[in-house]
Write a protein that holds these residues in place. Structure first.
Motif, PDB file in Angstrom:
ATOM      1  N   ARG A 249      97.794  20.098  54.360  1.00  0.00           N
ATOM      2  CA  ARG A 249      98.150  18.930  54.052  1.00  0.00           C
ATOM      3  C   ARG A 249      97.261  17.873  55.167  1.00  0.00           C
ATOM      4  NH1 ARG A 249     102.109  16.195  51.934  1.00  0.00           N
ATOM      5  NH2 ARG A 249     102.691  13.642  52.140  1.00  0.00           N
ATOM      6  N   GLU A 250      97.398  18.180  55.687  1.00  0.00           N
ATOM      7  CA  GLU A 250      96.144  17.804  57.281  1.00  0.00           C
ATOM      8  C   GLU A 250      94.588  17.062  56.316  1.00  0.00           C
ATOM      9  OE1 GLU A 250      96.122  18.798  60.768  1.00  0.00           O
ATOM     10  OE2 GLU A 250      98.591  18.623  61.053  1.00  0.00           O
ATOM     11  N   HIS A 251      94.091  18.050  55.657  1.00  0.00           N
ATOM     12  CA  HIS A 251      93.275  18.592  54.884  1.00  0.00           C
ATOM     13  C   HIS A 251      92.772  17.846  53.677  1.00  0.00           C
ATOM     14  CE1 HIS A 251      89.078  19.984  54.039  1.00  0.00           C
ATOM     15  NE2 HIS A 251      89.479  20.147  52.904  1.00  0.00           N
ATOM     16  N   VAL A 252      93.870  17.092  53.009  1.00  0.00           N
ATOM     17  CA  VAL A 252      94.200  16.809  51.374  1.00  0.00           C
ATOM     18  C   VAL A 252      93.541  15.224  52.740  1.00  0.00           C
ATOM     19  CG1 VAL A 252      94.796  16.155  50.027  1.00  0.00           C
ATOM     20  CG2 VAL A 252      94.923  18.376  50.356  1.00  0.00           C
ATOM     21  N   ARG A 253      94.906  14.699  53.407  1.00  0.00           N
ATOM     22  CA  ARG A 253      94.851  13.469  54.359  1.00  0.00           C
ATOM     23  C   ARG A 253      93.686  12.390  54.053  1.00  0.00           C
ATOM     24  NH1 ARG A 253     100.620  13.616  57.446  1.00  0.00           N
ATOM     25  NH2 ARG A 253     102.354  13.599  55.724  1.00  0.00           N
ATOM     26  N   ARG A 254      92.544  13.926  54.883  1.00  0.00           N
ATOM     27  CA  ARG A 254      91.361  13.347  54.960  1.00  0.00           C
ATOM     28  C   ARG A 254      90.608  12.780  53.756  1.00  0.00           C
ATOM     29  NH1 ARG A 254      91.267  18.116  57.495  1.00  0.00           N
ATOM     30  NH2 ARG A 254      91.533  18.070  59.556  1.00  0.00           N
ATOM     31  N   ARG A 255      91.080  13.089  52.697  1.00  0.00           N
ATOM     32  CA  ARG A 255      90.035  11.967  51.198  1.00  0.00           C
ATOM     33  C   ARG A 255      90.158  11.194  51.330  1.00  0.00           C
ATOM     34  NH1 ARG A 255      86.364  15.805  50.114  1.00  0.00           N
ATOM     35  NH2 ARG A 255      86.153  14.121  47.960  1.00  0.00           N
ATOM     36  N   PRO A 256      89.727   9.805  51.677  1.00  0.00           N
ATOM     37  CA  PRO A 256      89.941   8.419  50.944  1.00  0.00           C
ATOM     38  C   PRO A 256      90.472   8.179  49.703  1.00  0.00           C
ATOM     39  CG  PRO A 256      87.786   8.809  51.555  1.00  0.00           C
ATOM     40  CD  PRO A 256      88.428   9.984  51.623  1.00  0.00           C
ATOM     41  N   GLU A 257      89.697   8.649  48.901  1.00  0.00           N
ATOM     42  CA  GLU A 257      90.177   8.678  47.238  1.00  0.00           C
ATOM     43  C   GLU A 257      92.181   8.924  46.775  1.00  0.00           C
ATOM     44  OE1 GLU A 257      86.022  11.437  47.683  1.00  0.00           O
ATOM     45  OE2 GLU A 257      88.195  10.673  48.413  1.00  0.00           O
TER      46      GLU A 257
ATOM     47  N   SER B  35     101.353   9.216  47.967  1.00  0.00           N
ATOM     48  CA  SER B  35     102.533   9.619  47.067  1.00  0.00           C
ATOM     49  C   SER B  35     101.284  10.901  46.280  1.00  0.00           C
ATOM     50  CB  SER B  35     102.139   8.637  46.014  1.00  0.00           C
ATOM     51  OG  SER B  35     101.163   8.139  45.617  1.00  0.00           O
ATOM     52  N   ASP B  36      99.766  10.931  46.117  1.00  0.00           N
ATOM     53  CA  ASP B  36      98.778  11.648  45.412  1.00  0.00           C
ATOM     54  C   ASP B  36      99.397  13.340  46.264  1.00  0.00           C
ATOM     55  OD1 ASP B  36      98.130   9.639  44.112  1.00  0.00           O
ATOM     56  OD2 ASP B  36      96.166   9.603  44.527  1.00  0.00           O
ATOM     57  N   THR B  37      99.137  12.504  47.350  1.00  0.00           N
ATOM     58  CA  THR B  37      98.857  14.194  48.353  1.00  0.00           C
ATOM     59  C   THR B  37     100.790  14.720  48.613  1.00  0.00           C
ATOM     60  OG1 THR B  37      98.176  13.345  50.347  1.00  0.00           O
ATOM     61  CG2 THR B  37      99.362  15.038  51.282  1.00  0.00           C
ATOM     62  N   ASP B  38     101.537  14.259  48.211  1.00  0.00           N
ATOM     63  CA  ASP B  38     103.277  14.845  48.489  1.00  0.00           C
ATOM     64  C   ASP B  38     103.219  15.060  46.659  1.00  0.00           C
ATOM     65  OD1 ASP B  38     103.581  13.873  50.251  1.00  0.00           O
ATOM     66  OD2 ASP B  38     104.403  11.964  49.132  1.00  0.00           O
ATOM     67  N   GLU B  39     102.146  15.113  45.609  1.00  0.00           N
ATOM     68  CA  GLU B  39     102.651  15.485  44.285  1.00  0.00           C
ATOM     69  C   GLU B  39     101.596  16.284  44.199  1.00  0.00           C
ATOM     70  OE1 GLU B  39     100.210  14.215  40.191  1.00  0.00           O
ATOM     71  OE2 GLU B  39     100.873  12.254  41.168  1.00  0.00           O
ATOM     72  N   LEU B  40     100.503  17.059  44.960  1.00  0.00           N
ATOM     73  CA  LEU B  40      99.519  17.654  44.941  1.00  0.00           C
ATOM     74  C   LEU B  40     100.444  19.014  45.890  1.00  0.00           C
ATOM     75  CD1 LEU B  40      96.151  16.169  45.268  1.00  0.00           C
ATOM     76  CD2 LEU B  40      96.273  17.546  43.440  1.00  0.00           C
ATOM     77  N   GLU B  41     101.896  18.741  47.230  1.00  0.00           N
ATOM     78  CA  GLU B  41     101.960  19.225  47.215  1.00  0.00           C
ATOM     79  C   GLU B  41     102.845  19.925  46.759  1.00  0.00           C
ATOM     80  OE1 GLU B  41     103.884  20.199  52.192  1.00  0.00           O
ATOM     81  OE2 GLU B  41     103.060  18.039  51.336  1.00  0.00           O
ATOM     82  N   ASP B  42     103.794  19.033  46.289  1.00  0.00           N
ATOM     83  CA  ASP B  42     104.983  19.870  45.310  1.00  0.00           C
ATOM     84  C   ASP B  42     104.573  20.810  44.317  1.00  0.00           C
ATOM     85  OD1 ASP B  42     106.945  17.847  46.581  1.00  0.00           O
ATOM     86  OD2 ASP B  42     106.560  16.441  45.028  1.00  0.00           O
TER      87      ASP B  42
END
Length: 457
Positions: A18-26, A30-37
């Motif tokens: 999740r920390e890695h995904v959060r570095r993506r400014p795009e 909510s996108d991070t939550d969707e991907l993690e689910d």
């Protein structure tokens, strides 16, 4: 391992992911939550089929695909975000990010204003921008880059140790630029004007990675930062040129001579302030402009490869050697620097998990061609030095070509192993990032040692 330990380890992997995904400014929260689910559902399904937790996690991540692809999918689905990113620096629904963004703007403006003020201070001591070209040619980077480094240090918050080292290095640069008895027409002055800015830029790199000095990924991020910073600076320079043209035109229309104001205020203040603003833009708008440089790399890599191969074929066909003089040395050094830049930026923009492809073979051909040309230049230079003796220019050029030769030679070996599926992409990346201190050492050697060794001639 107990079931509880397995769950804890799995949660730790989710946290890192999740920390890695959060570095993506795009991608917004909510996108991070969707991907993690989606990822958790996939992991649960694999575990229910009998896989171990760590195996399930790795397989699920691989099935999701690379973050570059996911980011593009979200960008297509939410294309309006691009315009919001271009216009705003904060997240409308995230007060923490919005507050940090406002502080970034304030600090950036303070640093940009500080750079603009500092470039005018020498005029209080009789050093006019248009009258004392030697002073400003060797000191211009010192008016801009310490402020950019200060902005980066403020964002990184590394502690007193790195901050003190940065201050010492910038202070050292200021001392040698102004204490050495340089003559305007001397080779030592030209070396100082061309090499000190690069040496100081690598000090900016130290500020950039100051929050994690040992990380190869952070050093690769600095390479990416350098390319994007340059793109922003060029764009702002083009816009500034248009602005200056309009200023000349509109003031001339009312009979007012604006040459002195533009030449002594707008140009120097605007340039040093733009270096800070460009760094801020890269920091807060990552993912907006960063796609330009990879596109340029894809365009110019084949063009440079064809050009270098044609040059080598021509040398082999007519049997003529390379005629080395100062202008030719500068041209070949710039050529090799461009080739290295194409290699570095393509590496920094490449997905490490992407399979080997034709572009990797093309890069190998480009680097092999550059290596052969570098070897020819070094051979010719060594002959001329043996015949005519050493000068500050040819010693600096000889050292730079040797430094490049070592880098290119090992890069060829690593790229060849990668293309033949006997090596990995991270090995290439680690080599390039580990080699950055070598460049810093050589440029500081040129700045500190060559002028006095040659009696400042």
């Amino acid at each position: 391992m107990t079931i509880t330990d397995g769950k804890d380890e799995l949660e730790a992997q989710f946290t890192l992911w999740r920390e890695h995904v959060r570095r993506r400014p795009e991608l917004v929260e909510s996108d991070t939550d969707e991907l993690e689910d989606h990822l958790r559902d996939s992991v649960d399904g694999l575990i229910s089929k009998g896989l171990a937790a760590d195996e399930a996690f790795l397989i699920a991540v691989k099935r999701m695909g690379g973050l570059d692809e996911l980011s593009r999918e979200f960008a297509r689905e939410h294309s309006e975000r691009l315009w919001k990113q271009l216009m705003f620096t904060g997240e409308a629904g995230d007060p923490v990010r919005r507050g940090r963004s406002r502080r970034d703007v304030i600090v950036m403006l303070v640093c940009a204003f500080g750079a603009a003020v500092s470039v005018k201070i020498p005029e209080l001591f009789g050093r006019g921008f248009n009258e004392d070209s030697l002073f400003y040619s060797v000191n211009l980077a010192l008016f801009a880059l310490p402020w950019l480094a200060g902005f980066l240090v403020w964002r990184r918050r590394p502690g007193a140790g790195p901050g003190g080292a940065l201050a010492a290095l910038f202070g050292l640069g200021a001392v040698v630029a102004n204490a050495y008895p340089l003559d305007a027409d001397s080779q030592s002055a030209r070396l100082m004007a061309t090499h000190l800015p690069i040496a100081l830029w690598l000090v900016v790199g130290l500020a950039y990675v100051s929050d994690d000095l040992r990380s190869a990924r952070r050093r690769m991020d600095f390479i990416r930062f350098t390319g994007e910073w340059f793109v922003y600076l060029v764009l702002m320079a083009l816009g500034g040129g248009v602005l200056i043209a309009f200023l000349y035109g509109i003031f001339d229309a009312i009979g007012v001579d604006s040459d002195s104001v533009i030449g002594t205020w707008v140009v120097p203040c605007g340039f040093v302030a733009a270096t800070v603003v460009a760094g801020w833009l890269v920091e807060v708008k990552q993912g907006v402009i960063e796609n330009i440089a990879p596109v340029l790399t894809r365009i110019f890599t084949p063009l440079f490869t064809v050009a270098l191969l044609a040059f080598l074929i021509t040398i082999g066909w007519n049997g003529r050697g390379i005629e080395i003089d100062r202008q030719t040395l500068v041209m070949f050094d710039l050529l090799l620097a461009v080739v290295l830049g194409l290699l570095l930026y393509s590496l920094s923009a490449r997905d490490p998990q992407a399979p080997r492809g034709p572009f990797d073979v093309l890069q190998l051909a480009l680097v092999v061609s550059a290596l052969m040309i570098d070897a020819l230049v070094l051979y010719t230079m060594a002959g001329r030095i043996a015949e005519y003796g050493t000068t500050p220019n040819n010693v600096a050029a000889l050292g730079e070509n040797i430094v490049l030769l070592v880098n290119l030679a090992w890069s060829v070996w690593l790229l060849l192993r990668f293309v033949r599926r006997r090596g990995t992409f991270p090995a290439i990346e680690r080599w390039q990032t580990a080699y950055l201190p070598v460049y810093a050492l050589w440029f500081w050697t040129v700045v500190l040692l060559l002028p006095p060794l040659f009696s400042f001639r």
